[in-house]
Design a protein around this motif. Structure first.
Motif, short mmCIF file in Angstrom:
data_model
loop_
_atom_site.label_atom_id
_atom_site.label_comp_id
_atom_site.label_asym_id
_atom_site.label_seq_id
_atom_site.Cartn_x
_atom_site.Cartn_y
_atom_site.Cartn_z
N UNK A 46 -42.53 -20.20 36.05
CA UNK A 46 -42.28 -20.51 34.63
C UNK A 46 -43.40 -20.02 33.72
N UNK A 47 -44.60 -19.90 34.26
CA UNK A 47 -45.73 -19.50 33.43
C UNK A 47 -45.68 -18.05 33.00
N UNK A 48 -44.98 -17.22 33.76
CA UNK A 48 -44.94 -15.79 33.44
C UNK A 48 -43.50 -15.31 33.32
N UNK A 49 -43.13 -14.22 33.93
CA UNK A 49 -41.80 -13.62 33.79
C UNK A 49 -40.88 -13.98 34.95
N UNK A 50 -40.99 -15.14 35.50
CA UNK A 50 -40.21 -15.53 36.67
C UNK A 50 -38.72 -15.53 36.44
N UNK A 51 -38.28 -15.88 35.24
CA UNK A 51 -36.84 -15.92 34.98
C UNK A 51 -36.24 -14.52 34.86
N UNK A 52 -37.02 -13.55 34.51
CA UNK A 52 -36.50 -12.20 34.27
C UNK A 52 -36.31 -11.43 35.57
N UNK A 53 -37.20 -11.58 36.52
CA UNK A 53 -37.20 -10.77 37.74
C UNK A 53 -35.89 -10.87 38.53
N UNK A 54 -35.32 -12.07 38.77
CA UNK A 54 -34.06 -12.11 39.52
C UNK A 54 -32.92 -11.38 38.82
N UNK A 55 -32.84 -11.49 37.50
CA UNK A 55 -31.74 -10.85 36.77
C UNK A 55 -31.90 -9.34 36.70
N UNK A 56 -33.11 -8.87 36.55
CA UNK A 56 -33.35 -7.42 36.54
C UNK A 56 -33.06 -6.84 37.92
#
Length: 100
Positions: A46-56
């Motif tokens: 949550x502190x960085x780009x964790x939500x973006x990586x799975x979708x990309x």
């Protein structure tokens, strides 16, 4: 492979192909949360780009599989009257849009 292509591609072995597709779908439902959580962790949580990586990652995989499917799947024999054409557009395809 879509279920609508199974009779054309597998003929009498349609039950075997359906079983293989269902097995792969089941395995995907089991392992997808684990892989998604791992990609979330690799992205920094949550502190960085964790939500973006799975979708990309998923988007890149879908694009790769779309290209592989377009190359690998055989073209189905269609008569000239049944070939897709924008001038023979059927308004029936809009029904799901209005139902939702």
């Amino acid at each position: 492979v879509s279920y609508s292509l199974l009779p054309c591609l597998y003929g009498p072995n349609i039950s075997t192909a359906t079983g293989a597709i269902e097995s792969c779908s089941g395995l995907a439902m089991i392992f997808a949360p684990v892989v998604g959580a791992a990609l979330f962790g690799l992205g920094g949580g949550e502190a960085r780009q964790g939500f973006i990586v799975p979708f990309v990652t998923l988007g890149a995989m879908e694009l790769a599989f779309a290209v592989a499917s377009a190359v690998a799947l055989p073209s189905l024999p269609l008569s000239p009257a049944r070939r897709p054409n924008l001038t023979r557009f059927s308004p029936k395809v809009l029904v799901p849009a209005f139902v939702c």
